[in-house]
Scaffold this motif. Structure first.
Motif, PDB file in Angstrom:
ATOM      1  N   ASP A 177      38.553 111.459  35.808  1.00 50.62           N
ATOM      2  CA  ASP A 177      37.808 111.554  37.067  1.00 50.62           C
ATOM      3  C   ASP A 177      38.614 112.260  38.152  1.00 50.62           C
ATOM      4  O   ASP A 177      38.059 113.010  38.962  1.00 50.62           O
ATOM      5  CB  ASP A 177      37.399 110.163  37.557  1.00 50.62           C
ATOM      6  CG  ASP A 177      36.355 109.510  36.654  1.00 50.62           C
ATOM      7  OD1 ASP A 177      35.751 110.241  35.839  1.00 50.62           O
ATOM      8  OD2 ASP A 177      36.163 108.285  36.754  1.00 50.62           O
ATOM      9  N   SER A 192      36.021 101.170  38.948  1.00 48.97           N
ATOM     10  CA  SER A 192      35.864 100.887  37.523  1.00 48.97           C
ATOM     11  C   SER A 192      34.713  99.905  37.302  1.00 48.97           C
ATOM     12  O   SER A 192      34.515  98.980  38.096  1.00 48.97           O
ATOM     13  CB  SER A 192      37.162 100.286  36.968  1.00 48.97           C
ATOM     14  OG  SER A 192      36.957  99.666  35.719  1.00 48.97           O
ATOM     15  N   LYS A 232      39.981 106.897  31.974  1.00 50.36           N
ATOM     16  CA  LYS A 232      38.810 107.336  32.736  1.00 50.36           C
ATOM     17  C   LYS A 232      39.226 107.851  34.110  1.00 50.36           C
ATOM     18  O   LYS A 232      38.712 108.871  34.589  1.00 50.36           O
ATOM     19  CB  LYS A 232      37.811 106.190  32.894  1.00 50.36           C
ATOM     20  CG  LYS A 232      36.490 106.607  33.551  1.00 50.36           C
ATOM     21  CD  LYS A 232      35.516 105.453  33.607  1.00 50.36           C
ATOM     22  CE  LYS A 232      34.162 105.921  34.121  1.00 50.36           C
ATOM     23  NZ  LYS A 232      34.254 106.534  35.473  1.00 50.36           N
TER      24      LYS A 232
END
Length: 405
Positions: free
Chosen positions: A145, A28, A141
């Motif tokens: 991903d 991240s 996210k």
């Protein structure tokens, strides 16, 4: 102006480098943005004592604070875009069960740790909020991903995040009124009443005003579309802050107001650059105002919080999956996926750092604990999701052995 422009360019260049490193490491970007701010601060770069190098240290300037505020606003605006009232009402039973379990276990866990440290109830309550709220931005996210976003395990994760974000909206409103409004009980009561009244107006606007939100952005010019969206978001957020209500909460509800319109996808497509740039500055700003020299003093607290709150999040996430009728392999994914903490914890820490009540715990210890905690948990949570297969096999093999016995 030349100095300010150069400093802004230097900040953005460092952020770009930090983001590149994070992507190369498949992590991240949030902890890397925070670390870049710490590295460029007078606390680190400024203390090197090497004139040509230490001269590039970035001071906490007003324009950086303004850009960081815009980062908070657009982060919460985009979270609001994800939640329509109709969708919430459709899944309210499962969201309610999973979210309530998450709230009743994880927020008290932080409060209990704070009280055991000898902190006041208010200080412990702030710590409880920091460890309770998972990172919507990082988790979403990661879901994308890893390709989990279309899987069944994404439903309890996103549902719990919705519950957390709605709760934290009111939590932030009350916390801002208490910490930023002064210590007098009458002042706090008035500030909380104003905050609740303002939130009621915003909720009513979201519920009844979808057509008005839709017509407001119904323009042919892309320039006017962007300008109107940014204008109403920043204006309402600024007005909220002026009357003592969290600007983040106001932006969240403005985003929710637009979520039910036909302009949702245009808003996401056209305003994402605003969010990404300003959010990066916000995390940089957090690092810039954090002195790493205080970390040794709070390292034990951070370690204790990690040991206590990682299992509690895995536990509540696992049973959230069960509420949605998932098998235990997917339940493990839900539990591991909810471990990550991020932007909301740092927003709470920023409010504590600016508290008018004073006290070293609120203004120094809690912000330092929050930064260290978020740095560790954002990396840990991301890695747990990436290597969840090991834990999934353990659960499946364990059940197979039990069935055989």
């Amino acid at each position: 102006m030349a100095e300010i422009l150069f400093e802004a360019g230097l900040m953005l260049a460092v952020l770009a480098l930090a983001g590149t490193i994070a992507q190369r490491l498949n992590q991240s970007v949030i902890p890397f943005y925070v670390l870049s701010g710490m590295a460029m601060s007078p606390f680190v770069l400024g203390r090197l004592g090497i004139a040509p190098v230490s001269g590039y240290a970035i001071e906490l300037q007003e324009y950086i604070t303004l850009l960081a505020e815009l980062g908070i606003v657009f982060l919460l605006f985009f979270l609001g875009l994800e939640f329509s009232l109709d969708r919430l009402l459709e899944s309210r039973e499962n969201i309610g069960k999973a979210g309530t379990l998450d709230l009743l276990v994880n927020l008290p866990a932080g409060v209990v740790v704070g009280l055991l440290l000898g902190w006041s109830l208010l200080e412990a309550f702030v710590l409880g909020g920091i460890v309770y709220i998972s990172s919507s931005a990082v988790i979403t996210k990661s879901l994308i991903d890893l390709g989990w976003i279309a899987n069944d395990e994404s439903n309890p994760m996103l549902g719990t995040l919705v519950y957390e974000d709605l709760f934290i909206a009111f939590y932030l409103a009350v916390l801002s009124a208490v910490l930023l409004g002064g210590g007098e009980l009458s002042t706090i009561v008035v500030d909380v009443a104003v905050a609740m009244g303002f939130l009621l107006v915003l909720v009513s606007a979201v519920y009844f005003g979808t057509d008005y939100f839709d017509r407001f952005l119904n323009v042919d010019s892309e320039e006017m579309f962007v300008l109107r969206a940014v204008a109403i978001t920043v204006f309402v957020a600024g007005f909220a802050l002026a009357i003592g209500v969290s600007e983040a909460v106001a932006a969240f509800f403005i985003g929710m107001g637009f979520s039910g319109t036909d302009h949702l996808h245009n808003l996401e497509r056209r305003l994402i650059p605003f969010r990404d740039i300003f959010a990066a500055v916000f995390f940089f700003w957090i690092g810039l105002r954090t002195d790493p020299g205080v970390f040794p003093a709070v390292a034990g607290i951070v370690a204790l919080l990690v040991l206590v709150t990682t299992p509690t999040k895995v536990f509540t996430g696992f049973f959230a999956g069960r509420f949605y009728g998932l098998d235990d392999r997917r339940n493990v994914r839900v539990g591991l996926g909810m471990v990550t903490r991020g932007e909301f914890s740092l927003i709470i820490a920023a409010i504590a750092a600016d508290s008018t009540l004073g006290g070293a715990v609120l203004t120094e210890s809690i912000p330092a604990v929050a930064v260290g905690y978020v740095l560790f948990m954002s990396i840990l949570g991301t890695m747990l999701m990436q290597y969840s297969g090991t834990f999934e096999r353990y659960v499946v093999d364990g059940r197979s052995r039990t069935a055989t016995d």
